[in-house]
Design an enzyme around this catalytic site. Structure first.
Site, PDB file in Angstrom:
ATOM      1  N   GLY A 286      -8.701  99.163  24.860  1.00 19.17           N
ATOM      2  CA  GLY A 286     -10.281  98.448  24.937  1.00 19.17           C
ATOM      3  C   GLY A 286     -10.111  97.196  25.690  1.00 19.17           C
ATOM      4  O   GLY A 286     -10.685  97.052  26.726  1.00 19.17           O
ATOM      5  N   ARG A 323     -17.807  87.085  18.032  1.00 22.51           N
ATOM      6  CA  ARG A 323     -16.207  86.677  17.804  1.00 22.51           C
ATOM      7  C   ARG A 323     -16.009  85.461  17.350  1.00 22.51           C
ATOM      8  O   ARG A 323     -15.081  85.327  16.314  1.00 22.51           O
ATOM      9  CB  ARG A 323     -15.546  86.889  19.086  1.00 22.51           C
ATOM     10  CG  ARG A 323     -15.536  88.411  19.760  1.00 22.51           C
ATOM     11  CD  ARG A 323     -14.771  88.644  20.963  1.00 22.51           C
ATOM     12  NE  ARG A 323     -13.129  88.757  20.317  1.00 22.51           N
ATOM     13  CZ  ARG A 323     -12.541  87.637  20.831  1.00 22.51           C
ATOM     14  NH1 ARG A 323     -12.846  86.437  21.769  1.00 22.51           N
ATOM     15  NH2 ARG A 323     -11.446  87.431  20.426  1.00 22.51           N
ATOM     16  N   CYS A 357     -30.165  80.492  12.531  1.00 23.22           N
ATOM     17  CA  CYS A 357     -30.346  79.536  11.065  1.00 23.22           C
ATOM     18  C   CYS A 357     -29.277  80.193  10.185  1.00 23.22           C
ATOM     19  O   CYS A 357     -29.228  80.683   9.420  1.00 23.22           O
ATOM     20  CB  CYS A 357     -31.576  79.823  10.666  1.00 23.22           C
ATOM     21  SG  CYS A 357     -33.008  79.343  11.486  1.00 23.22           S
ATOM     22  N   GLU A 358     -28.130  79.684  10.921  1.00 25.39           N
ATOM     23  CA  GLU A 358     -26.672  79.772  10.043  1.00 25.39           C
ATOM     24  C   GLU A 358     -25.718  78.722  10.504  1.00 25.39           C
ATOM     25  O   GLU A 358     -25.686  78.602  11.828  1.00 25.39           O
ATOM     26  CB  GLU A 358     -26.036  81.121  10.486  1.00 25.39           C
ATOM     27  CG  GLU A 358     -26.715  82.427  10.041  1.00 25.39           C
ATOM     28  CD  GLU A 358     -26.502  82.854   8.723  1.00 25.39           C
ATOM     29  OE1 GLU A 358     -25.851  82.306   7.964  1.00 25.39           O
ATOM     30  OE2 GLU A 358     -27.374  83.820   8.184  1.00 25.39           O
TER      31      GLU A 358
END
Ligand SMILES: *Cc1c(COP(=O)(O)O)cnc(C)c1O
Length: 429
Positions: A286, A323, A357-358
């Site tokens: 992949g 990621r 918002c994190e």
């Protein structure tokens, strides 16, 4: 050869300036190089030339129809992990007879769909799955070709990312249980025992664990042959790593070198008159097909100087590229225009973050970047596990995707519009 290079101080994808792509299609946008994609696939195909082998691209890495179409036309098969992915293969004109179906939780509906399309093989991961598949195939009056995903339990010390081939993993059948599981499979009337497979992990820079896994599969094939269970194919999975530019990482083993060593072992085994006669070899790569074919193009919205850190706030976020947030992955960031070289901007050390918002919404940390608000940046090596993992968190439409072919740009997925994101919803009235 790199298909992403600076020309006159401006980063290009093949023959097209990324600034021109940003202007025409906006940001954030995934940009893929067609030439690089085909080169990566050809590295596998060429190493398999003249052999009974099939490269089944693991499409969860990047399942855009245009990418599937380009690979299908090159002769690729596909490794799928859902019924939805099978429908994508068909929509892209891929051949279902070259599809293998992996995953620990295949539903009855997914099995039925795959049987109706007569896929090449189900990579089965447990005894309950075998029984379910036997029942579904029986109800359809068909036989399901299967391979057992075996957990070769290879030495994990070589790379910390080997996470799927160990005893504690949810994937596959334990090596010590494989023989008994094959005996069960061989007794089921609607199951056709065809092969063996494994997939020991991802982003492996060294092929030693892959070759170790091969040895263990060969051992099992011989044991099975002695019991009268003759397999037709051996599927070594995917997992070959790529160069993300991480400082201190070894260069990944080239595809041709790995396949050369693998076929050498298979040839030596075949010459020994064991179970290896006439065995087909399947690969499920992949990341090594699409990873370095793509980058994520983004614009700097604001520069914010905090007490301890400088933030470069861009319009791409963890919903576009998960990621870093998910695996703490290090991904290279570069400016599209080399303004530092021209003395226009001084570099500073930034955390590159998105608007979500994190606190986990970051793309890169502690990077020296010569940027100002309004500048364009790219996140490199973003072609694998980028767009396929994108979400609509914060009601953000997913990015556009384009493929560059020489000096032409093809829009292969338009940007989502906000109204589309809640079009399936309704109030209770
Ligand atoms: C994800 C996956 C692959 C592809 O892995 P890469 O590391 O991207 O090459 C292959 N086979 C299976 C079963 C997978 O789950």
């Amino acid at each position: 050869m790199s298909h992403f290079a600076y020309q006159d101080g401006v980063l290009h994808a093949e023959g097209v300036a990324l600034s021109a792509i940003a202007q025409e299609f906006g940001t954030p946008t995934y940009v893929y190089s067609k030439a690089r994609l085909l080169e990566n696939f050809d590295a596998y195909a060429n190493a398999c030339a003249g052999r009974d082998a099939l490269v089944c691209y693991a499409m969860k890495a990047n399942s855009n129809l245009a990418i599937l179409d380009l690979l299908a036309r090159r002769g690729a098969g596909f490794d799928i992990v859902s019924g939805g992915e099978l429908l994508r293969v068909i929509a892209a004109g891929g051949d279902p007879h070259k599809v293998i179906f992996s995953g620990v939780g295949k539903s009855v509906d997914e099995m039925r769909l795959a049987l109706e399309h007569d896929i090449l093989c189900f990579n089965v991961e447990s005894i309950p799955e075998l029984h379910r598949l036997n029942d579904v195939a029986g109800a359809l009056g068909r036989k399901a070709r299967i391979s057992l995903r075996v957990n070769p339990n290879v030495d994990a010390k070589t790379h910390p990312y080997i996470a799927t081939g160990l005893k504690a993993s949810k994937f596959g059948v334990a090596f010590d249980d494989a023989l008994a599981t094959y005996r069960v499979a061989a007794q089921l009337p609607n199951i056709d025992v065809a092969g063996i497979d494994c997939h020991i992990g991802s982003q492996l820079l060294d092929d030693t664990p892959l070759l170790e896994a091969l040895d263990r599969l060969i051992e099992l094939i011989d044991t099975l042959a002695a019991e009268g269970i003759h397999l037709h194919h051996l599927d070594i999975g995917g997992g070959l790593g790529i160069d993300y530019g991480v400082a201190g990482d070894a260069a990944p083993v080239p595809v041709g070198d790995y396949l050369g060593r693998l076929f050498q072992r298979i040839d030596a085994w075949r010459a020994g008159q064991h179970g290896g006669k006439g065995i087909k070899v399947i690969f499920e790569p992949g990341r090594s097909i699409v990873g370095d074919t793509g980058l994520l193009l983004t614009k700097v919205e604001f520069i914010k100087h905090g007490e301890e850190k400088n933030f470069c706030i861009v319009d791409a976020a963890m919903n576009d590229m998960a990621r870093p947030a998910l695996y703490q992955a290090w991904m290279d960031m570069q400016p599209v225009v080399q303004r530092e070289a021209r003395g226009e901007v001084a570099g500073a050390v930034f955390d590159v973050v998105g608007p979500i918002c994190e606190s986990g919404d970051w793309l890169a940390r502690d990077r020296e970047l010569p940027v100002e608000a309004g500048d364009l940046l790219v996140m490199k090596t973003a072609g694998a596990y980028g767009m396929t993992m994108a979400s609509n968190y914060n009601t953000r439409g997913r990015a556009a995707e384009v493929i560059v072919d020489g000096d032409r740009v093809h829009l292969v997925r338009r940007r989502e519009k906000p109204a589309e994101l809640f079009a399936l919803e309704s109030v209770i009235g």
